[in-house]
Design an enzyme around this catalytic site. Structure first.
Site, PDB file in Angstrom:
ATOM      1  N   TYR A 177     -12.127 -14.956   3.062  1.00 45.83           N
ATOM      2  CA  TYR A 177     -11.294 -13.969   3.007  1.00 45.83           C
ATOM      3  C   TYR A 177     -10.601 -13.968   4.619  1.00 45.83           C
ATOM      4  O   TYR A 177     -11.408 -13.792   5.569  1.00 45.83           O
ATOM      5  CB  TYR A 177     -11.971 -12.699   2.801  1.00 45.83           C
ATOM      6  CG  TYR A 177     -10.949 -11.470   3.181  1.00 45.83           C
ATOM      7  CD1 TYR A 177      -9.975 -10.829   2.202  1.00 45.83           C
ATOM      8  CD2 TYR A 177     -10.987 -10.992   4.501  1.00 45.83           C
ATOM      9  CE1 TYR A 177      -9.176  -9.738   2.464  1.00 45.83           C
ATOM     10  CE2 TYR A 177     -10.056  -9.918   4.844  1.00 45.83           C
ATOM     11  CZ  TYR A 177      -9.207  -9.367   3.844  1.00 45.83           C
ATOM     12  OH  TYR A 177      -8.374  -8.448   4.143  1.00 45.83           O
ATOM     13  N   LYS A 225       0.690  -1.553  -0.041  1.00 45.96           N
ATOM     14  CA  LYS A 225      -0.185   0.023  -0.149  1.00 45.96           C
ATOM     15  C   LYS A 225       0.671   1.403  -0.015  1.00 45.96           C
ATOM     16  O   LYS A 225       0.405   2.355  -0.293  1.00 45.96           O
ATOM     17  CB  LYS A 225      -0.777  -0.131   1.093  1.00 45.96           C
ATOM     18  CG  LYS A 225      -2.034  -1.149   1.195  1.00 45.96           C
ATOM     19  CD  LYS A 225      -2.590  -1.468  -0.063  1.00 45.96           C
ATOM     20  CE  LYS A 225      -3.271  -2.767  -0.073  1.00 45.96           C
ATOM     21  NZ  LYS A 225      -2.847  -4.125   0.440  1.00 45.96           N
ATOM     22  N   TYR A 270      -2.952 -12.767   2.613  1.00 45.88           N
ATOM     23  CA  TYR A 270      -2.564 -12.126   1.429  1.00 45.88           C
ATOM     24  C   TYR A 270      -1.570 -13.129   0.774  1.00 45.88           C
ATOM     25  O   TYR A 270      -1.404 -13.988   0.148  1.00 45.88           O
ATOM     26  CB  TYR A 270      -2.364 -10.765   1.077  1.00 45.88           C
ATOM     27  CG  TYR A 270      -3.842  -9.775   1.213  1.00 45.88           C
ATOM     28  CD1 TYR A 270      -4.461  -9.566   0.177  1.00 45.88           C
ATOM     29  CD2 TYR A 270      -3.856  -9.486   2.624  1.00 45.88           C
ATOM     30  CE1 TYR A 270      -5.671  -8.857   0.564  1.00 45.88           C
ATOM     31  CE2 TYR A 270      -4.964  -8.244   2.783  1.00 45.88           C
ATOM     32  CZ  TYR A 270      -5.743  -8.231   1.887  1.00 45.88           C
ATOM     33  OH  TYR A 270      -6.891  -7.295   2.064  1.00 45.88           O
TER      34      TYR A 270
HETATM   35  C1  LIG Z   1      -3.776  -5.518   0.052  1.00 44.07           C
HETATM   36  C2  LIG Z   1      -2.556  -6.475  -0.145  1.00 44.07           C
HETATM   37  C3  LIG Z   1      -2.727  -7.285  -0.957  1.00 44.07           C
HETATM   38  C4  LIG Z   1      -3.369  -7.080  -2.423  1.00 44.07           C
HETATM   39  O1  LIG Z   1      -3.403  -5.917  -3.175  1.00 44.07           O
HETATM   40  P1  LIG Z   1      -4.600  -5.358  -3.659  1.00 44.07           P
HETATM   41  O2  LIG Z   1      -3.742  -4.079  -4.409  1.00 44.07           O
HETATM   42  O3  LIG Z   1      -5.654  -4.850  -2.701  1.00 44.07           O
HETATM   43  O4  LIG Z   1      -5.050  -6.444  -4.831  1.00 44.07           O
HETATM   44  C5  LIG Z   1      -1.688  -8.262  -1.215  1.00 44.07           C
HETATM   45  N1  LIG Z   1      -0.877  -8.423  -0.065  1.00 44.07           N
HETATM   46  C6  LIG Z   1      -1.027  -7.642   1.004  1.00 44.07           C
HETATM   47  C7  LIG Z   1       0.029  -7.993   2.119  1.00 44.07           C
HETATM   48  C8  LIG Z   1      -1.973  -6.669   1.202  1.00 44.07           C
HETATM   49  O5  LIG Z   1      -1.813  -5.840   2.213  1.00 44.07           O
END
Ligand SMILES: *Cc1c(COP(=O)(O)O)cnc(C)c1O
Length: 364
Positions: free
Chosen positions: A290, A76, A316
């Protein structure tokens, strides 16, 4: 017209010189968008040789976007460099965003707001129903509060965009200048961060003579993949991009990525048309839902911790890795030499899941 305006034949490989030149054009195109410096960039590109040897597939590399630096890093940060600059441009003094309880996006946003002297309000949606003390108070939630943000909860299934709008109205009435960042920072502005990452990675590879066959990463709110798709198209790279889904089914995920990739290309004003076939997501590794652990995620996360000394997250990057490893075993990457896993960060969330990994206590 510069000599780089020519279009390479489909399927033909772009020479390293031409890649460098196309990357330069792309960085010039990105310069017209305001950006604040928040991350440690470029992030390293490192080999994972013990893992490659163990799996016996292509040579595996990791692009260390977990090392972007901002409040323990993650993907991010690149998006926030553009989003926070846009907030400043609009004269904002307060940031509002939303995410799941253990949102890495929320955590990095609270840190960015602190660094830029802005207020920050985080709305956390309870998507898992867990009342575990660590899940609701530790990990990213602890860091959100440490960075001074106000944190409030909403029930799973709440219309979070409507909640953010309502909060913005309240803050406006109090004389504040709020700026709403969508969940995951995923709009055309945020996605510019990953257009830039595609360029950065291609330049890193070109400068060392590495040909990257494929790039794999976890995909959620879709801004990361959308930016990469648009960036890869802009530099005419033949890199095969694969997102591993963490929430939505495949059709929905691919459509979200495709729509945002085209919006991002339009926003950049490049005149690029995104090909639907360049958007690929494999959503077979979500498990029960999720943020809910899977055996594959647990095994993959432990394997990387113990073969490469790398930390991933349960929501993720751990599921992304599970997908990468399983697809290597199934032969998806057969014939490819170099595959890069984009490490999107998230290890702060590990402290919200302390009981997930079945770890032993002290040995004596
Ligand atoms: C938000 C996030 C993702 C996914 O990215 P997006 O742009 O939301 O698809 C992947 N890995 C981590 C650790 C994240 O925080």
């Amino acid at each position: 017209m510069t000599d780089t305006d020519q279009i390479v034949e489909p399927g033909a490989q772009v020479s390293p010189e031409m890649t460098k030149s196309l990357c330069k054009d792309l960085s010039i195109a990105l310069e017209k968008f305001p950006k604040v410096r928040l991350g440690h960039l470029p992030t390293p590109l490192e080999p994972m040789d013990r893992l490659s040897e163990m799996l016996g597939g292509p040579r595996l590399w990791v692009k260390r976007d977990d090392c972007t630096g901002l409040s323990s890093g993650g993907n991010k940060t690149r998006k926030l460099e553009f989003l926070m600059a846009d907030a400043q441009k609009h004269g904002a003094d307060t940031i509002i965003t939303q995410g799941a309880t253990q949102s890495n996006h929320a955590r990095q946003t609270t840190a960015a707001a602190a660094k830029l002297g802005m207020g920050c309000h985080i709305l956390l949606e309870d998507r898992t129903g867990s009342n575990d003390r660590d899940y609701i108070l530790n990990g990213n939630v602890l860091l959100d509060r440490l960075h001074g943000a106000s944190v409030s909860k909403r029930a799973g299934g709440t219309d979070m965009n409507a909640e953010m709008e309502a909060l913005a109205e309240t803050l406006l009435a109090q004389g504040k200048k709020p700026y709403i960042i969508p969940g995951g920072g995923s709009n055309a502005i945020g996605a510019l961060g990953y257009v830039n990452c595609a360029r950065e990675l291609a330049e890193q590879a070109a400068s060392t003579g590495l040909h990257i066959d494929a790039l794999v990463h976890a995909t959620g709110s879709s801004g990361t993949q959308a930016g990469l798709v648009a960036g890869i198209a802009a530099i005419q790279s033949d890199m095969h991009l694969l997102g591993i889904g963490v929430r939505a089914p495949r059709e929905k995920q691919e459509q979200m990525v495709y729509d945002l990739a085209q919006k991002t290309a339009d926003y950049m004003g490049t005149g690029l048309t995104i090909k639907r076939g360049d958007v690929r997501a494999n959503c077979d590794y979500v498990g029960p839902g999720y943020g809910l652990p899977t055996d594959g995620m647990i095994a993959a996360l432990k394997l990387l911790a113990q073969t490469e000394g790398l930390l991933f997250d349960p929501v993720y990057s751990g599921k992304g890795l599970d997908g990468l490893i399983d697809q290597i075993r199934k032969g998806y990457f057969d014939g490819m030499e170099n595959v890069v896993f984009l490490h999107t960060g998230g290890s702060a969330a590990l402290f919200g899941y302390p009981d997930t990994f079945g770890l032993p206590g002290y040995s004596d």
